[in-house]
Enzyme design. Structure first.
Site, PDB file in Angstrom:
ATOM      1  N   ASP A 405       0.974  -8.649  -2.588  1.00  0.00           N
ATOM      2  CA  ASP A 405       0.542  -7.546  -3.340  1.00  0.00           C
ATOM      3  C   ASP A 405      -0.828  -7.134  -2.733  1.00  0.00           C
ATOM      4  O   ASP A 405      -1.326  -7.951  -1.852  1.00  0.00           O
ATOM      5  CB  ASP A 405       0.200  -7.582  -4.749  1.00  0.00           C
ATOM      6  N   GLU A 408      -3.107  -3.956   1.655  1.00  0.00           N
ATOM      7  CA  GLU A 408      -3.741  -2.749   2.387  1.00  0.00           C
ATOM      8  C   GLU A 408      -4.780  -2.942   3.409  1.00  0.00           C
ATOM      9  O   GLU A 408      -4.559  -2.436   4.622  1.00  0.00           O
ATOM     10  CB  GLU A 408      -3.450  -1.407   1.522  1.00  0.00           C
ATOM     11  N   ASP A 479       3.430   1.287  -6.327  1.00  0.00           N
ATOM     12  CA  ASP A 479       3.283   1.912  -7.685  1.00  0.00           C
ATOM     13  C   ASP A 479       3.723   3.245  -8.076  1.00  0.00           C
ATOM     14  O   ASP A 479       2.875   4.378  -7.811  1.00  0.00           O
ATOM     15  CB  ASP A 479       1.576   1.633  -8.197  1.00  0.00           C
TER      16      ASP A 479
HETATM   17  O1  MIG Z   1      -2.651  -2.356  -9.276  1.00  0.00           O
HETATM   18  O2  MIG Z   1      -0.583  -7.302 -10.090  1.00  0.00           O
HETATM   19  O3  MIG Z   1       1.772  -2.733  -7.034  1.00  0.00           O
HETATM   20  O4  MIG Z   1       3.347  -4.013  -8.815  1.00  0.00           O
HETATM   21  O5  MIG Z   1       2.357  -5.374 -11.077  1.00  0.00           O
HETATM   22  C1  MIG Z   1      -2.731  -3.656  -9.912  1.00  0.00           C
HETATM   23  C2  MIG Z   1      -0.604  -6.141 -10.933  1.00  0.00           C
HETATM   24  C3  MIG Z   1      -2.296  -4.594  -8.754  1.00  0.00           C
HETATM   25  C4  MIG Z   1      -0.110  -3.604  -8.058  1.00  0.00           C
HETATM   26  C5  MIG Z   1       1.382  -3.653  -7.893  1.00  0.00           C
HETATM   27  C6  MIG Z   1       2.112  -4.193  -9.013  1.00  0.00           C
HETATM   28  C7  MIG Z   1       1.421  -5.332  -9.729  1.00  0.00           C
HETATM   29  C8  MIG Z   1      -0.002  -5.120 -10.221  1.00  0.00           C
HETATM   30  N1  MIG Z   1      -0.889  -4.654  -8.706  1.00  0.00           N
END
Ligand code: MIG
Length: 765
Positions: A405, A408, A479
């Site tokens: 995650d 980016e 998201d």
């Molecule tokens: O924006 O780890 O896209 O799937 O649950 C928060 C917490 C960070 C973003 C991910 C999302 C995940 C969340 N993360």
């Protein structure tokens, strides 16, 4: 910018052209794939997407004419003019794609007063930058449709819109006017009346794609920096373009079979007790499930590669218990490493210089979940190896997949400045160049680390991508929100991602942000059922949305579609097997297989699952019937078995528990018996759901887990039905010991059991 053609030379597959001001190159990669290159930044290609030499020995001729250079391969004519204008023709000299010669028609008059006025109420517009350092402008004929470009919002056809490639983590509900999302895949397919082709602009800087927004006469792509370096990919049919693009950038390797099952997630299941309780619900409620995801709360203080001692004490034991019950655990990891002396990961990285630096040479800091953090420099192989090896800390606990995650990369204290420094394999680069491949390189590190430390096929999920990420990772669309618009968007978005090389892809079923409703979840699970990555996931403060979170009806509908997904698992696995060799996606827009049918160019609410299953889900609240377009041929309604002739629109009732599904006549669809998870029992009898018509189908079978198939440990079955209704089964490859004992053929309401011992069998149906 280039000036007039001065001289010409050839070096194997490369035609090198000296223009007055700059050198240009045309490289014949294959007879159908041509690279157009000019080294503005570096003399050589500097691809992060194409990792092997791809050009093959191809015959071609070069002719120097007075005003141009002509290159002819066995499939294409290429004409090159002054200013490095390049036109592509098919072998019969019909123009496929031409560079635009005139000035761009953009108004240079920016109405500053209007901008200021609108801004008073919060309407902002971007100041248009008129020209990019590197820019290619192509003639638009009139009927082009554009597909691909990764995860962009909006509808299937990208014509009329402009986009940017700059991996972005934007939590607001994404709408059509967003120019960039998490992924940068600078590849598009152009379909017009007599031709189809693809363009892959291999540049990792921020790139710009205007697909006819500025003008009806042309479209363009450009970049602030880097090289002019694009691939023109020709072919007769759309699938060939995807095959060409994935020939260059790679294909999704065969996944473990269980990864194709149903996944349940939430930010977060916060304690081991909660995870066990979720697991128990699935088994007690008779809902198949293979995977539970652990989001950031399993960690200690959000420190990557740690486990909370309080909430996940003895995680390995719990994971083992869950494993006994068929559940596999996937954990999230984030790239941001907490600054904390004594925390091994942080210390090791500092000691070895593994983090990105600021322009003065100090380790660059920003904030993410753990607070002040540093960013591993995945652009260097040493760092990737170190990061990859750290996956051991997850594997040792019994983790079976790793979810990447925030890559980016996301940052809470404003964006990373342009001049943050990266190693770039010793060459050195700044953030502008690495940004769009940061997630790609993290996924590569994760994949390679898992592969080194586990014999099984790595399972990686990533949010940020660049072209070629499909070799290492599956992707999810980040998201989204629990809103109907995002269920609607899921179809074109997943189809375009699939046409951009990402075979293994899915959305958060039910939606991530905002609160889901029962009806929305019921309709979303009907789409999720046909997405290769089938995961329900939801944001921390939002309403729970597990299959049982609403009411009995919702539970039943979830169960129905999750079970249907498991029934179709062997078909889905076969599609992955096929995709390994041709790059074709699982979820396909109709246009991919019916490019000459004008009616399907812009179908946004139907898709194909493989080539023969057509899915027409309801994506509008309250709708209980919908119109469906069936392309030419006969189609069989999956639920009623009614045969419908295609080439027309039909109206079908679609009560809440019905997702209209049609099978193409002649389909042979392999089905598994009821399973609550992959491996619950050995499948000794494969069911074949057969729809009248002459047909042939290849079915693939292996242990679903490791790399032994690469050494021939698999079976390939060939099923066929001829015009007299004779069903034949034979083994085309036989390297895996667990041959099915029989086939249960479902045919026109009959059930015919065909025993099998590996020898060819023929049966009259
Ligand atoms: O924006 O780890 O896209 O799937 O649950 C928060 C917490 C960070 C973003 C991910 C999302 C995940 C969340 N993360």
């Amino acid at each position: 910018m280039f000036g007039k053609i001065k001289a010409l030379k050839q070096d194997k597959n490369v035609v090198i052209i000296d223009f007055e001001q700059q050198q240009g190159q045309i490289e014949i990669i294959t007879e159908n794939i041509i690279n157009v290159f000019s080294g503005f930044e570096t003399k050589e290609h500097q691809s992060r997407a194409i990792e092997e030499v791809k050009s093959v020995n191809t015959e071609y001729v070069v002719i120097k004419k007075e005003d141009r250079i002509e290159i002819k391969t066995t499939a294409l004519y290429i004409e090159i003019f002054d200013e490095f204008k390049v036109d592509f023709y098919d072998i019969n000299h019909n123009l496929i794609c031409a560079d635009y010669r005139n000035e761009r028609k953009v108004s240079t008059q920016i109405d500053q007063a209007a901008i200021e006025l609108a801004a008073k109420e919060g309407h902002f517009i971007d100041a248009r930058t008129l020209s990019k350092k590197i820019q290619v402008v192509k003639v638009m004929d009139g009927d082009e449709c554009f597909y691909g470009l990764g995860d962009k919002t909006g509808f299937l056809n990208k014509r009329g819109y402009e986009y940017e490639m700059w991996n972005s983590d934007l939590p607001e509900p994404q709408v059509d006017s967003f120019k960039a999302l998490y992924k940068s895949i600078p590849f598009f397919i152009t379909l017009k009346k007599n031709h189809v082709f693809g363009i892959f602009y291999d540049n990792t800087y921020r790139t710009y794609f205007d697909m006819g927004k500025e003008s009806d006469e042309y479209y363009y792509f450009g970049a602030d920096d880097g090289n002019l370096d694009y691939y023109f990919i020709a072919g007769d049919k759309m699938p060939e373009i995807i095959e060409g693009y994935t020939y260059l950038t790679g294909r999704t390797p065969l996944p473990q079979l269980w990864t194709l099952g149903y996944h349940q997630s939430r930010w977060s299941y916060e304690t081991k007790e909660e995870v066990k309780d979720i697991a128990k619900h699935f088994r007690e409620l008779d809902i198949p499930c293979d995977v539970i995801h652990l989001d950031i709360d399993y960690m200690e203080d959000y420190k990557v590669f740690t486990w909370s001692n309080e909430r996940f004490k003895d995680a390995d034991k719990v994971i083992e218990e869950l494993n006994q019950d068929g559940f596999k655990i996937v954990t999230i990891i984030d790239p941001g490493v907490k600054i904390e002396k004594g925390y091994t990961i942080y210390d090791e990285g500092i000691k070895n210089g593994y983090y990105a630096k600021d322009v003065e040479g100090n380790v660059y800091e920003n904030a993410v979940w753990p607070g002040l953090s540093v960013y591993p420099d995945f652009s260097d192989e040493k760092v990737r190896n170190w990061w990859g090896d750290n996956q051991k800390l997850l594997l040792q606990k019994g983790v079976r997949g790793v979810w990447n995650d925030m890559n980016e990369p996301a940052s809470f204290n404003g964006p990373l400045p342009d001049d943050v420094q990266f190693l770039d394999e010793g060459k050195g680069a700044n953030h502008k160049k690495i940004h769009n491949v940061y997630g790609h390189l993290m996924a590569k590190a994760t994949y390679e680390g898992l592969k080194r430390h586990d014999k099984r096929r790595p399972f990686v999920i990533t949010r940020a991508c660049y072209s070629g990420t499909q070799k290492y990772s599956t992707g999810w669309t980040g998201d989204n929100h629990s809103i109907w618009a995002h269920l609607q968007m899921a179809i074109p978005q997943l189809c375009n991602l699939g046409m951009s090389g990402l075979t293994f892809i899915g959305t958060d079923v039910g939606g991530f942000g905002s609160d889901c409703t029962a009806e929305l979840l019921n309709r979303w699970v009907q789409v999720g059922c046909f997405s290769p990555l089938f995961r329900n996931h939801c944001c921390k403060p939002n309403r729970r949305q597990e299959p049982w979170a609403f009411n009995q009806e919702t539970l039943d509908i979830n169960r129905k579609y999750i079970k249907l997904h498991y029934t179709l698992l062997p078909y889905l696995y076969d599609l992955f097997w096929e995709s390994q060799s041709n790059g074709l996606p699982i979820m396909r827009p109709l246009v991919l297989h019916y490019q000459n049918d004008r009616n399907v160019k812009e179908i946004n609410d139907q898709f194909l699952f493989g080539e023969t299953i057509l899915v027409a889900p309801v994506v509008v609240q309250g709708q209980r019937a919908r119109s469906i377009y069936l392309p030419e041929g006969n189609w069989i309604d999956y639920w009623t078995k009614e045969v419908v002739t295609g080439g027309k629109y039909i109206l079908r009732e679609a009560p809440l528990d019905v997702c209209p599904i049609y099978l193409k006549a002649g389909s042979i669809i392999p089905n598994y018996p009821e399973l609550h998870y992959v491996g619950e029992k050995e499948v000794v009898e494969l069911t074949l759901d057969v729809y009248e018509g002459v047909s042939e189908y290849h079915h693939y079978q292996d242990n679903g887990e490791d790399f032994e198939y690469e050494y021939g440990e698999y079976n390939e079955y060939l099923f066929s039905i001829d015009d007299k209704g004779i069903f034949t089964v034979q083994l085309a490859s036989n390297g895996y010991s667990k041959i099915y004992q029989s086939f249960k053929v479902l045919y026109k309401g009959k059930i015919i059991v065909v025993p099998f011992n590996g020898e060819k069998v023929e049966v009259q149906l």
